[in-house]
Write an enzyme that holds these catalytic residues in place. Structure first.
Site, PDB file in Angstrom:
ATOM      1  N   LYS A  13       0.823  -1.221   0.000  1.00 12.18           N
ATOM      2  CA  LYS A  13       0.000   0.000   0.000  1.00 12.18           C
ATOM      3  C   LYS A  13       0.854   1.266   0.000  1.00 12.18           C
ATOM      4  O   LYS A  13       0.579   2.188  -0.756  1.00 12.18           O
ATOM      5  CB  LYS A  13      -0.931   0.034   1.225  1.00 12.18           C
ATOM      6  CG  LYS A  13      -2.061  -0.964   1.168  1.00 12.18           C
ATOM      7  CD  LYS A  13      -3.158  -0.625   2.176  1.00 12.18           C
ATOM      8  CE  LYS A  13      -2.688  -0.646   3.609  1.00 12.18           C
ATOM      9  NZ  LYS A  13      -2.301  -1.988   4.098  1.00 12.18           N
ATOM     10  N   ARG A  88     -10.315   0.934   9.071  1.00 12.72           N
ATOM     11  CA  ARG A  88      -9.935  -0.457   9.325  1.00 12.72           C
ATOM     12  C   ARG A  88     -11.019  -1.225  10.069  1.00 12.72           C
ATOM     13  O   ARG A  88     -10.845  -2.413  10.313  1.00 12.72           O
ATOM     14  CB  ARG A  88      -8.669  -0.476  10.180  1.00 12.72           C
ATOM     15  CG  ARG A  88      -7.358  -0.607   9.386  1.00 12.72           C
ATOM     16  CD  ARG A  88      -6.231  -0.529  10.393  1.00 12.72           C
ATOM     17  NE  ARG A  88      -5.027  -1.214  10.048  1.00 12.72           N
ATOM     18  CZ  ARG A  88      -3.946  -0.609   9.521  1.00 12.72           C
ATOM     19  NH1 ARG A  88      -3.991   0.650   9.194  1.00 12.72           N
ATOM     20  NH2 ARG A  88      -2.850  -1.299   9.314  1.00 12.72           N
ATOM     21  N   ARG A 127      10.900  -6.642   4.358  1.00 13.43           N
ATOM     22  CA  ARG A 127      10.832  -5.211   4.639  1.00 13.43           C
ATOM     23  C   ARG A 127      11.509  -4.902   5.974  1.00 13.43           C
ATOM     24  O   ARG A 127      12.171  -3.885   6.117  1.00 13.43           O
ATOM     25  CB  ARG A 127       9.353  -4.767   4.678  1.00 13.43           C
ATOM     26  CG  ARG A 127       9.154  -3.303   5.046  1.00 13.43           C
ATOM     27  CD  ARG A 127       7.741  -2.849   4.797  1.00 13.43           C
ATOM     28  NE  ARG A 127       6.845  -3.213   5.875  1.00 13.43           N
ATOM     29  CZ  ARG A 127       5.523  -3.009   5.864  1.00 13.43           C
ATOM     30  NH1 ARG A 127       4.958  -2.464   4.802  1.00 13.43           N
ATOM     31  NH2 ARG A 127       4.770  -3.359   6.879  1.00 13.43           N
ATOM     32  N   ARG A 133      11.112  -1.746  10.844  1.00  8.99           N
ATOM     33  CA  ARG A 133       9.904  -1.371  11.588  1.00  8.99           C
ATOM     34  C   ARG A 133       9.695  -2.334  12.744  1.00  8.99           C
ATOM     35  O   ARG A 133       9.747  -3.545  12.568  1.00  8.99           O
ATOM     36  CB  ARG A 133       8.689  -1.437  10.651  1.00  8.99           C
ATOM     37  CG  ARG A 133       8.182  -0.079  10.255  1.00  8.99           C
ATOM     38  CD  ARG A 133       7.062  -0.185   9.270  1.00  8.99           C
ATOM     39  NE  ARG A 133       5.822  -0.683   9.873  1.00  8.99           N
ATOM     40  CZ  ARG A 133       4.641  -0.575   9.304  1.00  8.99           C
ATOM     41  NH1 ARG A 133       4.537   0.016   8.116  1.00  8.99           N
ATOM     42  NH2 ARG A 133       3.555  -1.047   9.875  1.00  8.99           N
ATOM     43  N   ARG A 144      -1.144  -9.009  13.027  1.00 12.99           N
ATOM     44  CA  ARG A 144      -1.716  -7.933  12.188  1.00 12.99           C
ATOM     45  C   ARG A 144      -2.574  -8.529  11.079  1.00 12.99           C
ATOM     46  O   ARG A 144      -3.624  -7.983  10.724  1.00 12.99           O
ATOM     47  CB  ARG A 144      -0.591  -7.061  11.604  1.00 12.99           C
ATOM     48  CG  ARG A 144      -0.046  -6.081  12.641  1.00 12.99           C
ATOM     49  CD  ARG A 144       1.315  -5.537  12.288  1.00 12.99           C
ATOM     50  NE  ARG A 144       1.322  -4.793  11.055  1.00 12.99           N
ATOM     51  CZ  ARG A 144       2.417  -4.610  10.308  1.00 12.99           C
ATOM     52  NH1 ARG A 144       3.564  -5.117  10.669  1.00 12.99           N
ATOM     53  NH2 ARG A 144       2.339  -3.914   9.199  1.00 12.99           N
TER      54      ARG A 144
HETATM   55  P1  AMP Z   1       0.012   0.662   8.955  1.00 14.00           P
HETATM   56  O1  AMP Z   1       1.260   1.441   8.734  1.00 14.00           O
HETATM   57  O2  AMP Z   1      -1.179   1.204   8.207  1.00 14.00           O
HETATM   58  O3  AMP Z   1       0.203  -0.819   8.737  1.00 14.00           O
HETATM   59  O4  AMP Z   1      -0.365   0.845  10.500  1.00 14.00           O
HETATM   60  C1  AMP Z   1       0.515   0.427  11.530  1.00 14.00           C
HETATM   61  C2  AMP Z   1      -0.254   0.248  12.851  1.00 14.00           C
HETATM   62  O5  AMP Z   1      -0.867   1.495  13.220  1.00 14.00           O
HETATM   63  C3  AMP Z   1      -1.402  -0.755  12.790  1.00 14.00           C
HETATM   64  O6  AMP Z   1      -0.977  -2.087  13.005  1.00 14.00           O
HETATM   65  C4  AMP Z   1      -2.295  -0.244  13.947  1.00 14.00           C
HETATM   66  O7  AMP Z   1      -1.755  -0.610  15.199  1.00 14.00           O
HETATM   67  C5  AMP Z   1      -2.155   1.267  13.807  1.00 14.00           C
HETATM   68  N1  AMP Z   1      -3.183   1.831  12.893  1.00 14.00           N
HETATM   69  C6  AMP Z   1      -2.957   2.458  11.701  1.00 14.00           C
HETATM   70  N2  AMP Z   1      -4.123   2.841  11.142  1.00 14.00           N
HETATM   71  C7  AMP Z   1      -5.107   2.446  12.000  1.00 14.00           C
HETATM   72  C8  AMP Z   1      -6.526   2.511  11.980  1.00 14.00           C
HETATM   73  N3  AMP Z   1      -7.200   3.062  10.946  1.00 14.00           N
HETATM   74  N4  AMP Z   1      -7.209   1.990  13.042  1.00 14.00           N
HETATM   75  C9  AMP Z   1      -6.563   1.440  14.079  1.00 14.00           C
HETATM   76  N5  AMP Z   1      -5.227   1.307  14.153  1.00 14.00           N
HETATM   77  C10 AMP Z   1      -4.496   1.810  13.122  1.00 14.00           C
END
Ligand code: AMP
Length: 190
Positions: A13, A88, A127, A133, A144
């Site tokens: 993404k 989400r 990654r 990360r 996740r």
């Molecule tokens: P991402 O970079 O989008 O994979 O987000 C990393 C982490 O941030 C996720 O595993 C969640 O813990 C948190 N996070 C990001 N976006 C959301 C969302 N819309 N709702 C809840 N948690 C989020």
């Protein structure tokens, strides 16, 4: 254009988001990036968010909805945006619809990048070697993914009912996948 980029963690993404925003010149709004910035800055929000992020759990709806509400009101997002990592959960999607509907706006497209679980785990572990990360370790990645399949993927039917869901095959090179996304978006823009 108002877009949602959707897909499991590790679907590419972030990479595709950059290519889309470059070509379609729209604001890129990533809740993951915003939360990581808050964690880096050690803010109250960051400390709270980190306790969920490090386990691969979702940050509470009220918190992310508040962040998005402020961000989509910014000037650069008023004529269009691409959301990456939000919504989400169903309550997040409902809150987003309410925010937009109150201004007579809607989501034009939800592009869902489809990738199988085993490929995802391999990609994320790769990654981790490059980006380091903290939430890219194997246990956290598996959690996740579980959270994605149980809480986030059901949103596809929410958007399918609204007639705005476009599923795109996420296998192949970055350019292959972008080509598929670009076809969907250029038709919408035509
Ligand atoms: P991402 O970079 O989008 O994979 O987000 C990393 C982490 O941030 C996720 O595993 C969640 O813990 C948190 N996070 C990001 N976006 C959301 C969302 N819309 N709702 C809840 N948690 C989020």
């Amino acid at each position: 254009m108002r877009l949602i980029l959707f897909g499991p963690p590790g679907a590419g993404k972030g990479t595709q988001a950059k290519k889309i925003t470059d070509k379609y010149m729209t604001a890129h709004i990533s809740t993951g990036d915003m939360l990581r910035a808050a964690v880096r800055n050690g803010t109250e929000l960051g400390i709270l968010a980190n306790s969920y992020m490090e386990k691969g759990e979702l940050v509470p709806d009220g918190v992310v909805i508040g962040i998005i509400k402020d961000r989509i009101a910014d000037k650069d997002a008023r004529s269009g945006f691409m959301l990456d990592g939000f919504p989400r959960t169903v309550p997040q999607a409902e809150a987003l619809s309410e925010m937009l509907n109150s201004e007579g706006k809607t989501i034009d497209a939800v592009v869902s990048i489809e990738v199988a679980d085993e490929e995802i785990v391999n990609r994320i572990l790769e990654r981790q070697k490059i980006e380091g990360r903290k939430d890219d370790t194997e246990d956290v990645v598996r959690n996740r993914l579980k959270v994605y399949r149980s809480q986030t993927e059901p949103l596809k039917s929410y958007y399918a009912e609204e007639g705005v869901l476009f599923e795109v095959d996420g296998m192949g090179s970055i350019d292959d996948v972008f080509g598929r996304i670009d076809r969907v978006l250029s038709e919408l823009n035509a």
